[in-house]
Design an enzyme around this catalytic site. Structure first.
Site, mmCIF file in Angstrom:
data_model
loop_
_atom_site.group_PDB
_atom_site.id
_atom_site.type_symbol
_atom_site.label_atom_id
_atom_site.label_comp_id
_atom_site.label_asym_id
_atom_site.label_seq_id
_atom_site.Cartn_x
_atom_site.Cartn_y
_atom_site.Cartn_z
ATOM 1 N N SER A 8 -11.770 114.782 -6.724
ATOM 2 C CA SER A 8 -10.464 114.104 -6.723
ATOM 3 C C SER A 8 -10.332 113.246 -5.466
ATOM 4 O O SER A 8 -10.056 113.753 -4.379
ATOM 5 C CB SER A 8 -9.343 115.144 -6.766
ATOM 6 O OG SER A 8 -8.093 114.503 -6.692
ATOM 7 N N HIS A 33 -12.904 111.286 -9.706
ATOM 8 C CA HIS A 33 -11.574 111.461 -10.314
ATOM 9 C C HIS A 33 -10.549 110.649 -9.534
ATOM 10 O O HIS A 33 -10.385 110.847 -8.327
ATOM 11 C CB HIS A 33 -11.204 112.952 -10.283
ATOM 12 C CG HIS A 33 -9.944 113.306 -11.009
ATOM 13 N ND1 HIS A 33 -9.889 113.471 -12.376
ATOM 14 C CD2 HIS A 33 -8.694 113.517 -10.539
ATOM 15 C CE1 HIS A 33 -8.640 113.778 -12.714
ATOM 16 N NE2 HIS A 33 -7.906 113.822 -11.622
ATOM 17 N N ASP A 35 -6.679 109.689 -9.260
ATOM 18 C CA ASP A 35 -5.301 110.010 -9.657
ATOM 19 C C ASP A 35 -4.406 108.802 -9.436
ATOM 20 O O ASP A 35 -4.211 108.372 -8.305
ATOM 21 C CB ASP A 35 -4.792 111.203 -8.842
ATOM 22 C CG ASP A 35 -5.492 112.478 -9.248
ATOM 23 O OD1 ASP A 35 -6.069 113.152 -8.364
ATOM 24 O OD2 ASP A 35 -5.487 112.790 -10.442
ATOM 25 N N MET A 37 -0.644 107.452 -9.874
ATOM 26 C CA MET A 37 0.711 107.991 -10.055
ATOM 27 C C MET A 37 1.744 106.884 -9.833
ATOM 28 O O MET A 37 1.608 106.090 -8.901
ATOM 29 C CB MET A 37 0.962 109.113 -9.048
ATOM 30 C CG MET A 37 -0.048 110.242 -9.128
ATOM 31 S SD MET A 37 0.360 111.518 -7.916
ATOM 32 C CE MET A 37 -1.123 112.525 -8.006
ATOM 33 N N HIS A 66 -7.313 109.299 -14.058
ATOM 34 C CA HIS A 66 -6.258 110.193 -14.548
ATOM 35 C C HIS A 66 -4.921 109.480 -14.385
ATOM 36 O O HIS A 66 -4.392 109.371 -13.281
ATOM 37 C CB HIS A 66 -6.296 111.488 -13.718
ATOM 38 C CG HIS A 66 -5.234 112.471 -14.070
ATOM 39 N ND1 HIS A 66 -4.970 113.575 -13.275
ATOM 40 C CD2 HIS A 66 -4.385 112.557 -15.129
ATOM 41 C CE1 HIS A 66 -3.991 114.276 -13.825
ATOM 42 N NE2 HIS A 66 -3.627 113.671 -14.942
ATOM 43 N N MET A 68 -1.236 109.229 -14.451
ATOM 44 C CA MET A 68 0.035 109.943 -14.445
ATOM 45 C C MET A 68 1.139 108.873 -14.334
ATOM 46 O O MET A 68 1.807 108.740 -13.302
ATOM 47 C CB MET A 68 0.094 110.945 -13.283
ATOM 48 C CG MET A 68 -0.821 112.140 -13.509
ATOM 49 S SD MET A 68 -1.137 113.103 -12.022
ATOM 50 C CE MET A 68 -2.552 112.205 -11.391
ATOM 51 N N MET A 137 -4.066 120.497 -17.067
ATOM 52 C CA MET A 137 -3.506 120.636 -15.726
ATOM 53 C C MET A 137 -3.262 122.110 -15.450
ATOM 54 O O MET A 137 -2.540 122.766 -16.210
ATOM 55 C CB MET A 137 -2.196 119.861 -15.604
ATOM 56 C CG MET A 137 -2.310 118.352 -15.697
ATOM 57 S SD MET A 137 -3.443 117.650 -14.487
ATOM 58 C CE MET A 137 -2.643 118.106 -12.954
ATOM 59 N N ASP A 176 -8.000 120.520 -13.971
ATOM 60 C CA ASP A 176 -7.513 119.759 -12.818
ATOM 61 C C ASP A 176 -6.394 120.517 -12.101
ATOM 62 O O ASP A 176 -5.320 120.701 -12.644
ATOM 63 C CB ASP A 176 -6.973 118.409 -13.326
ATOM 64 C CG ASP A 176 -6.638 117.457 -12.204
ATOM 65 O OD1 ASP A 176 -6.198 116.335 -12.506
ATOM 66 O OD2 ASP A 176 -6.808 117.832 -11.035
HETATM 67 C C1 DX5 Z 1 -2.656 116.423 -9.067
HETATM 68 C C2 DX5 Z 1 -3.981 115.733 -9.348
HETATM 69 C C3 DX5 Z 1 -5.179 116.558 -8.950
HETATM 70 C C4 DX5 Z 1 -5.167 117.003 -7.478
HETATM 71 C C5 DX5 Z 1 -6.142 118.136 -7.295
HETATM 72 O O1 DX5 Z 1 -1.654 115.798 -9.822
HETATM 73 O O2 DX5 Z 1 -4.106 115.434 -10.720
HETATM 74 O O3 DX5 Z 1 -6.371 115.828 -9.237
HETATM 75 O O4 DX5 Z 1 -5.540 115.934 -6.650
HETATM 76 O O5 DX5 Z 1 -5.965 118.629 -6.007
HETATM 77 P P1 DX5 Z 1 -6.220 120.190 -5.728
HETATM 78 O O6 DX5 Z 1 -7.636 120.453 -6.110
HETATM 79 O O7 DX5 Z 1 -5.961 120.334 -4.253
HETATM 80 O O8 DX5 Z 1 -5.267 120.941 -6.589
HETATM 81 ZN ZN ZN Z 2 -5.941 114.506 -11.434
#
Ligand code: DX5
Ligand code: ZN
Length: 220
Positions: A8, A33, A35, A37, A66, A68, A137, A176
């Site tokens: 991530s 990965h 993220d 957002m 990913h 979001m 998740m 995740d």
């Molecule tokens: C949270 C993300 C994850 C997060 C994982 O919304 O989708 O990818 O970065 O971080 P850890 O492994 O610290 O939970």
């Molecule tokens: Zn993620």
């Protein structure tokens, strides 16, 4: 089949991204990965299109994007999706899930639906023919560093059984959230295929990255 690692990148300190990426390349990490957002679907803003295009300039490791974000179906052109990359959209983020999957597929991407912890896997029933993967998740989306929601482990097992019973054993399961050294073996036993490695495993500065990747690989 051995599991795949998808670190991530929101957990990578800015000043160390280059050395992390180099170590991931040298240790055949399968995806990165990313993220994304928007501050609407989740209460956080993270990793925009400029980050993605800059990352593509320094590595050829395929991305695992990913999303979001709300209404992803109208924003998929923003990400320059490359053939073979995973793109996950949240089931809860749009009424047009199937249309979004069609668009990802038309761009050569691998399709994935992400489910929040409370969303039942049965919602996937009429999407199975369009899916390459399911992202479960195991924390509430939006932030790194959270603790595993305990029922997440049962959900991995139930999802594997659901996919197999429905005749889709080829659909991969990505997990995740709090993929920690302690949780990885449990997630593996439950049927995980892709592991989002974050703050509780790979991005732990006390140990050289290569060592962490090797340790991770030994557990999946
Ligand atoms: C949270 C993300 C994850 C997060 C994982 O919304 O989708 O990818 O970065 O971080 P850890 O492994 O610290 O939970
Ligand atoms: Zn993620």
């Amino acid at each position: 089949m051995a599991g795949k690692i998808t670190p991530s990148m929101m957990c990578a300190p800015l000043d160390k991204i280059g050395c992390y990426v180099k170590a991931f390349e040298e240790n055949q990490v399968e995806y990165l990965h990313i993220d994304v957002m928007d501050g609407q679907f989740v209460p956080n803003l993270m990793l925009g299109t400029a980050y993605i295009s800059s990352l593509r300039k320094i590595t050829s490791i395929p991305l695992d994007i990913h999303l979001m974000i709300v209404n992803p179906e109208s924003k998929l052109d923003w990400f320059d999706i490359q053939p073979g990359e995973y793109v996950s959209i949240h089931y809860e983020s749009t009424p047009h899930v199937q249309r979004a999957l069609q668009t990802i597929k038309s761009k050569g991407g691998k399709t994935m639906v992400a489910l929040n912890p409370g969303t039942p896997i049965e919602v996937l029933r009429y999407l199975l023919p369009d899916l390459d993967g399911v992202l479960l998740m195991t924390v509430n989306p939006g932030f790194a560093g959270q603790k595993l929601i305990p029922q997440g482990l049962d959900k991995i097992r139930d999802t594997r059984k659901f996919l197999d019973d429905m005749g889709y054993p080829q659909i991969e399961i990505e997990v995740d959230g709090n993929v920690s050294w302690e949780n990885i073996p449990k997630m593996a036993a439950a049927g995980t295929d892709l592991y989002v490695a974050g703050t509780s495993s790979l991005f732990n500065d006390k140990v050289p990255v290569e060592e962490s990747v090797k340790r991770f690989r030994s557990l999946i």
